[in-house]
Scaffold this motif. Sequence first.
Motif, PDB file in Angstrom:
ATOM      1  N   LEU A  28      30.686  38.940  21.255  1.00 33.19           N
ATOM      2  CA  LEU A  28      30.019  40.188  21.789  1.00 33.19           C
ATOM      3  C   LEU A  28      31.194  40.832  22.291  1.00 33.19           C
ATOM      4  CD1 LEU A  28      27.729  42.099  22.542  1.00 33.19           C
ATOM      5  CD2 LEU A  28      27.477  40.609  24.842  1.00 33.19           C
ATOM      6  N   ILE A  29      31.685  42.095  21.914  1.00 30.23           N
ATOM      7  CA  ILE A  29      32.985  42.838  22.287  1.00 30.23           C
ATOM      8  C   ILE A  29      32.409  44.044  23.112  1.00 30.23           C
ATOM      9  CG2 ILE A  29      34.803  44.222  21.604  1.00 30.23           C
ATOM     10  CD1 ILE A  29      34.818  42.757  18.729  1.00 30.23           C
ATOM     11  N   MET A  30      32.921  43.673  24.439  1.00 24.89           N
ATOM     12  CA  MET A  30      32.232  44.771  25.369  1.00 24.89           C
ATOM     13  C   MET A  30      33.792  45.689  25.819  1.00 24.89           C
ATOM     14  SD  MET A  30      30.028  42.066  27.598  1.00 24.89           S
ATOM     15  CE  MET A  30      31.462  41.076  28.322  1.00 24.89           C
ATOM     16  N   ASN A  31      33.476  47.005  25.479  1.00 27.45           N
ATOM     17  CA  ASN A  31      34.368  47.939  25.886  1.00 27.45           C
ATOM     18  C   ASN A  31      33.772  48.748  27.200  1.00 27.45           C
ATOM     19  OD1 ASN A  31      36.285  47.073  24.124  1.00 27.45           O
ATOM     20  ND2 ASN A  31      35.175  48.118  22.550  1.00 27.45           N
ATOM     21  N   SER A  32      34.576  49.494  27.806  1.00 26.10           N
ATOM     22  CA  SER A  32      33.967  50.638  28.551  1.00 26.10           C
ATOM     23  C   SER A  32      33.324  49.894  29.775  1.00 26.10           C
ATOM     24  CB  SER A  32      33.613  51.865  28.097  1.00 26.10           C
ATOM     25  OG  SER A  32      34.384  52.427  27.099  1.00 26.10           O
ATOM     26  N   LEU A  33      33.578  48.722  30.255  1.00 28.56           N
ATOM     27  CA  LEU A  33      32.735  48.062  31.106  1.00 28.56           C
ATOM     28  C   LEU A  33      32.372  48.666  32.503  1.00 28.56           C
ATOM     29  CD1 LEU A  33      34.116  44.622  30.379  1.00 28.56           C
ATOM     30  CD2 LEU A  33      31.446  45.135  30.288  1.00 28.56           C
ATOM     31  N   ARG A  34      31.239  48.658  32.869  1.00 30.93           N
ATOM     32  CA  ARG A  34      30.804  49.437  34.083  1.00 30.93           C
ATOM     33  C   ARG A  34      30.307  48.196  35.397  1.00 30.93           C
ATOM     34  NH1 ARG A  34      26.523  53.106  30.787  1.00 30.93           N
ATOM     35  NH2 ARG A  34      28.124  54.291  29.846  1.00 30.93           N
ATOM     36  N   PRO A  35      30.480  48.596  36.336  1.00 30.08           N
ATOM     37  CA  PRO A  35      30.072  47.511  37.533  1.00 30.08           C
ATOM     38  C   PRO A  35      28.579  46.972  37.236  1.00 30.08           C
ATOM     39  CG  PRO A  35      31.439  49.419  38.661  1.00 30.08           C
ATOM     40  CD  PRO A  35      31.206  49.751  37.039  1.00 30.08           C
ATOM     41  N   GLU A  36      27.539  48.035  36.816  1.00 29.03           N
ATOM     42  CA  GLU A  36      26.355  47.559  36.496  1.00 29.03           C
ATOM     43  C   GLU A  36      26.180  46.468  34.997  1.00 29.03           C
ATOM     44  OE1 GLU A  36      27.503  50.753  36.761  1.00 29.03           O
ATOM     45  OE2 GLU A  36      26.417  51.843  34.899  1.00 29.03           O
ATOM     46  N   ASP A  37      27.392  46.328  34.358  1.00 29.92           N
ATOM     47  CA  ASP A  37      27.440  45.195  33.411  1.00 29.92           C
ATOM     48  C   ASP A  37      27.669  44.010  34.041  1.00 29.92           C
ATOM     49  OD1 ASP A  37      29.135  47.771  31.339  1.00 29.92           O
ATOM     50  OD2 ASP A  37      27.041  47.060  31.412  1.00 29.92           O
ATOM     51  N   THR A  38      27.804  43.677  35.454  1.00 26.64           N
ATOM     52  CA  THR A  38      27.905  42.533  36.070  1.00 26.64           C
ATOM     53  C   THR A  38      26.867  41.462  35.910  1.00 26.64           C
ATOM     54  OG1 THR A  38      29.705  43.318  37.629  1.00 26.64           O
ATOM     55  CG2 THR A  38      28.465  41.379  38.242  1.00 26.64           C
ATOM     56  N   ALA A  39      26.766  40.491  35.279  1.00 26.99           N
ATOM     57  CA  ALA A  39      25.617  39.474  35.261  1.00 26.99           C
ATOM     58  C   ALA A  39      26.467  38.212  34.807  1.00 26.99           C
ATOM     59  CB  ALA A  39      24.737  40.179  34.232  1.00 26.99           C
ATOM     60  N   VAL A  40      25.289  37.166  34.477  1.00 25.51           N
ATOM     61  CA  VAL A  40      25.623  36.192  33.786  1.00 25.51           C
ATOM     62  C   VAL A  40      25.233  36.396  32.558  1.00 25.51           C
ATOM     63  CG1 VAL A  40      25.134  33.718  33.390  1.00 25.51           C
ATOM     64  CG2 VAL A  40      25.434  34.514  35.865  1.00 25.51           C
ATOM     65  N   TYR A  41      25.824  36.165  31.510  1.00 26.23           N
ATOM     66  CA  TYR A  41      25.676  36.717  30.106  1.00 26.23           C
ATOM     67  C   TYR A  41      25.329  35.337  29.259  1.00 26.23           C
ATOM     68  CZ  TYR A  41      27.010  41.484  30.466  1.00 26.23           C
ATOM     69  OH  TYR A  41      26.972  42.657  30.627  1.00 26.23           O
ATOM     70  N   TYR A  42      24.106  35.270  28.853  1.00 25.19           N
ATOM     71  CA  TYR A  42      23.543  34.123  27.824  1.00 25.19           C
ATOM     72  C   TYR A  42      23.622  34.513  26.563  1.00 25.19           C
ATOM     73  CZ  TYR A  42      21.920  32.678  32.652  1.00 25.19           C
ATOM     74  OH  TYR A  42      21.729  32.120  33.682  1.00 25.19           O
ATOM     75  N   CYS A  43      24.011  33.497  25.598  1.00 22.45           N
ATOM     76  CA  CYS A  43      23.475  33.535  24.354  1.00 22.45           C
ATOM     77  C   CYS A  43      22.308  32.692  23.647  1.00 22.45           C
ATOM     78  CB  CYS A  43      24.636  33.128  23.309  1.00 22.45           C
ATOM     79  SG  CYS A  43      25.533  31.499  23.130  1.00 22.45           S
ATOM     80  N   ALA A  44      21.735  33.063  22.827  1.00 25.19           N
ATOM     81  CA  ALA A  44      20.549  32.446  22.410  1.00 25.19           C
ATOM     82  C   ALA A  44      20.237  32.834  20.837  1.00 25.19           C
ATOM     83  CB  ALA A  44      19.470  33.127  23.170  1.00 25.19           C
ATOM     84  N   ALA A  45      19.395  31.692  20.203  1.00 21.97           N
ATOM     85  CA  ALA A  45      19.432  31.696  18.914  1.00 21.97           C
ATOM     86  C   ALA A  45      17.939  31.073  18.508  1.00 21.97           C
ATOM     87  CB  ALA A  45      20.292  31.072  17.839  1.00 21.97           C
TER      88      ALA A  45
END
Length: 125
Positions: free
Chosen positions: A80-97
Motif C-alpha cells: 500500500l503506497i501512501m502519498n500526500s498523507l494527512r493527519p486524518e490518515d493516522t491509524a493502525v493499518y491492518y491487511c486482510a485476505a
Amino acid sequence: VQLQASGGGLVQAGGSLRLSCAASGGTFRRQTVAWFRQAPGKEREFVAAIRWSGGSTYYADSVKGRFTISGDNAKSTVYLIMNSLRPEDTAVYYCAADPSIILSSVRMAQQYAYWGQGTQVTVSS
C-alpha cells in the motif's frame, strides 16, 4: 495463510509511506487482499483492496488518488503506497485476505478470514 504487515511509522503531513503485507504458509493466489485501518475510538474502515486474479483494485473515497495498492506475485506481498498523507490518515493499518470475497463484500471487514497484526501509521501536522 499468515499475514505479516510492516512499514508503518511517523511521517509529516504531505509525506509518503509504503506498507507491506507478506503472506506465509500460503500464497495470495485467488484471494482478495485488503487494507483496513482503525483510529482510536473509531470503527475499522476499509482503505483499499486488490483481487489477486485479474488485479482489480478498489479504494475508499478518502484515499482515492493518494494511495495505491499493488501485488508482487514472486514475493507473495501486497503493498500500500501512501502519498500526500494527512493527519486524518493516522491509524493502525491492518491487511486482510480471503479467497471468497464477492464484489459487494470487498469493503466489509467481517468477510475477511485472515488478518495481519497491524502496523501503526502516524501523520503529524
